[in-house]
Design a protein around this motif. Structure first.
Motif, mmCIF file in Angstrom:
data_model
loop_
_atom_site.group_PDB
_atom_site.id
_atom_site.type_symbol
_atom_site.label_atom_id
_atom_site.label_comp_id
_atom_site.label_asym_id
_atom_site.label_seq_id
_atom_site.Cartn_x
_atom_site.Cartn_y
_atom_site.Cartn_z
ATOM 1 N N TYR A 53 -3.383 9.728 3.190
ATOM 2 C CA TYR A 53 -4.177 9.041 2.177
ATOM 3 C C TYR A 53 -3.509 7.713 1.819
ATOM 4 C CZ TYR A 53 -6.663 13.440 1.442
ATOM 5 O OH TYR A 53 -7.419 14.577 1.622
ATOM 6 N N TRP A 54 -4.344 6.718 1.508
ATOM 7 C CA TRP A 54 -3.852 5.381 1.182
ATOM 8 C C TRP A 54 -4.296 4.942 -0.202
ATOM 9 C CZ3 TRP A 54 -0.662 2.566 4.357
ATOM 10 C CH2 TRP A 54 -0.516 3.033 5.663
ATOM 11 N N GLY A 55 -3.433 4.162 -0.857
ATOM 12 C CA GLY A 55 -3.812 3.518 -2.088
ATOM 13 C C GLY A 55 -4.638 2.272 -1.811
ATOM 14 N N GLN A 56 -5.082 1.635 -2.885
ATOM 15 C CA GLN A 56 -5.980 0.479 -2.737
ATOM 16 C C GLN A 56 -5.217 -0.813 -2.514
ATOM 17 O OE1 GLN A 56 -5.028 1.754 -5.594
ATOM 18 N NE2 GLN A 56 -4.601 0.034 -6.972
ATOM 19 N N GLY A 57 -3.909 -0.791 -2.742
ATOM 20 C CA GLY A 57 -3.094 -1.976 -2.544
ATOM 21 C C GLY A 57 -2.814 -2.702 -3.849
ATOM 22 N N THR A 58 -1.607 -3.251 -3.943
ATOM 23 C CA THR A 58 -1.226 -4.059 -5.103
ATOM 24 C C THR A 58 -0.499 -5.309 -4.607
ATOM 25 O OG1 THR A 58 -0.121 -3.995 -7.269
ATOM 26 C CG2 THR A 58 0.969 -2.831 -5.468
ATOM 27 N N GLN A 59 -0.851 -6.450 -5.163
ATOM 28 C CA GLN A 59 -0.329 -7.735 -4.673
ATOM 29 C C GLN A 59 1.055 -8.022 -5.245
ATOM 30 O OE1 GLN A 59 -1.815 -10.151 -2.484
ATOM 31 N NE2 GLN A 59 0.253 -11.035 -2.600
ATOM 32 N N VAL A 60 1.972 -8.374 -4.377
ATOM 33 C CA VAL A 60 3.289 -8.859 -4.762
ATOM 34 C C VAL A 60 3.439 -10.279 -4.222
ATOM 35 C CG1 VAL A 60 5.778 -8.591 -4.451
ATOM 36 C CG2 VAL A 60 4.340 -6.579 -4.840
ATOM 37 N N THR A 61 3.712 -11.208 -5.118
ATOM 38 C CA THR A 61 3.888 -12.610 -4.730
ATOM 39 C C THR A 61 5.256 -13.080 -5.202
ATOM 40 O OG1 THR A 61 1.511 -13.016 -4.915
ATOM 41 C CG2 THR A 61 2.958 -14.938 -4.908
ATOM 42 N N TYR A 72 0.840 -1.194 0.000
ATOM 43 C CA TYR A 72 0.000 0.000 0.000
ATOM 44 C C TYR A 72 0.881 1.252 0.000
ATOM 45 C CZ TYR A 72 -3.642 -3.191 1.680
ATOM 46 O OH TYR A 72 -4.531 -4.225 1.815
ATOM 47 N N CYS A 73 0.546 2.208 -0.856
ATOM 48 C CA CYS A 73 1.249 3.486 -0.782
ATOM 49 C C CYS A 73 0.492 4.413 0.172
ATOM 50 C CB CYS A 73 1.389 4.133 -2.150
ATOM 51 S SG CYS A 73 -0.149 4.568 -2.971
ATOM 52 N N ASN A 74 1.220 5.337 0.737
ATOM 53 C CA ASN A 74 0.672 6.295 1.693
ATOM 54 C C ASN A 74 1.282 7.659 1.441
ATOM 55 O OD1 ASN A 74 1.416 7.565 4.687
ATOM 56 N ND2 ASN A 74 -0.706 6.909 4.454
ATOM 57 N N PHE A 75 0.447 8.662 1.316
ATOM 58 C CA PHE A 75 0.902 10.047 1.153
ATOM 59 C C PHE A 75 0.358 10.876 2.313
ATOM 60 C CE2 PHE A 75 1.502 10.685 -3.728
ATOM 61 C CZ PHE A 75 2.153 9.480 -3.817
ATOM 62 N N ARG A 76 1.188 11.733 2.857
ATOM 63 C CA ARG A 76 0.698 12.781 3.742
ATOM 64 C C ARG A 76 0.720 14.069 2.913
ATOM 65 N NH1 ARG A 76 -0.789 12.053 8.649
ATOM 66 N NH2 ARG A 76 -0.903 14.304 8.938
ATOM 67 N N LEU A 77 -0.456 14.636 2.715
ATOM 68 C CA LEU A 77 -0.524 15.781 1.826
ATOM 69 C C LEU A 77 -1.571 16.781 2.306
ATOM 70 C CD1 LEU A 77 -3.283 15.495 -0.073
ATOM 71 C CD2 LEU A 77 -1.949 13.668 -1.111
ATOM 72 N N ARG A 78 -1.470 17.972 1.724
ATOM 73 C CA ARG A 78 -2.424 19.035 2.029
ATOM 74 C C ARG A 78 -3.306 19.271 0.813
ATOM 75 N NH1 ARG A 78 -0.740 22.223 6.499
ATOM 76 N NH2 ARG A 78 1.380 21.693 7.184
ATOM 77 N N THR A 79 -4.602 19.361 1.076
ATOM 78 C CA THR A 79 -5.524 19.764 0.025
ATOM 79 C C THR A 79 -5.788 21.273 0.100
ATOM 80 O OG1 THR A 79 -7.380 19.178 1.435
ATOM 81 C CG2 THR A 79 -6.629 17.513 -0.146
ATOM 82 N N THR A 80 -5.484 21.853 1.245
ATOM 83 C CA THR A 80 -5.520 23.300 1.425
ATOM 84 C C THR A 80 -4.282 23.689 2.215
ATOM 85 O OG1 THR A 80 -6.647 23.290 3.566
ATOM 86 C CG2 THR A 80 -8.033 23.224 1.590
ATOM 87 N N ARG A 81 -4.045 24.959 2.407
ATOM 88 C CA ARG A 81 -2.870 25.422 3.147
ATOM 89 C C ARG A 81 -2.907 24.958 4.607
ATOM 90 N NH1 ARG A 81 0.467 29.634 1.994
ATOM 91 N NH2 ARG A 81 -0.946 30.318 0.347
ATOM 92 N N TRP A 82 -4.125 24.704 5.120
ATOM 93 C CA TRP A 82 -4.268 24.483 6.562
ATOM 94 C C TRP A 82 -4.501 23.028 6.952
ATOM 95 C CZ3 TRP A 82 -6.918 28.018 3.564
ATOM 96 C CH2 TRP A 82 -6.463 29.336 3.671
ATOM 97 N N GLU A 83 -4.809 22.175 6.007
ATOM 98 C CA GLU A 83 -5.177 20.820 6.380
ATOM 99 C C GLU A 83 -4.234 19.803 5.777
ATOM 100 O OE1 GLU A 83 -8.989 19.599 5.006
ATOM 101 O OE2 GLU A 83 -8.888 17.627 5.920
#
Length: 120
Positions: free
Chosen positions: A109-117, A94-105
């Motif tokens: 956020y997480w991705g949906q996941g991708t399988q690695v075998t 799973y990827c994870n981003f910490r991001l702002r959608t506005t200057r104050w918040e």
């Protein structure tokens, strides 16, 4: 609304390589950290690697020297190059981003996941 889309998961033989990608889209003001986590069956989700906005990286001990994380800020994309893969690397990534959608918040956020075998 922000969406993270992952790609690159697959089945490989032990010793093989894969490159995962995760791109963010939507109303993004700025991106702080990007990272990858994984969850194997019956186990808790664990941190794999992170990369900060200044490019500094952090890796789980189990992947040091084998995995490499990088980011493209223009494309809002993070990559995970995985080499010398082992069966114990098998998991949903799973990827994870910490991001702002506005200057104050800022939030996570997480991705949906991708399988690695990794299996022979």
């Amino acid at each position: 609304q922000v969406q993270l889309v992952e790609s690159g998961g697959n089945s490989v033989l032990p010793g093989g390589s894969l490159r995962l990608s995760c791109s963010a889209s939507g109303s993004i003001f700025s991106i702080n950290s990007m990272g990858w986590h994984r969850q194997a069956p019956g186990k808790q989700r664990e941190l794999v690697a992170t990369i900060a906005s200044n490019g500094s990286t952090n890796y789980a001990d189990s992947v040091k020297g084998r995995f490499s994380i990088s980011r493209d800020n223009i494309k809002s994309t993070v990559y995970l190059q995985m080499n010398a893969l082992k069966p114990e690397d098998t998991a949903v990534y799973y990827c994870n981003f910490r991001l702002r959608t506005t200057r104050w918040e800022e939030r996570s956020y997480w991705g949906q996941g991708t399988q690695v075998t990794v299996s022979s």
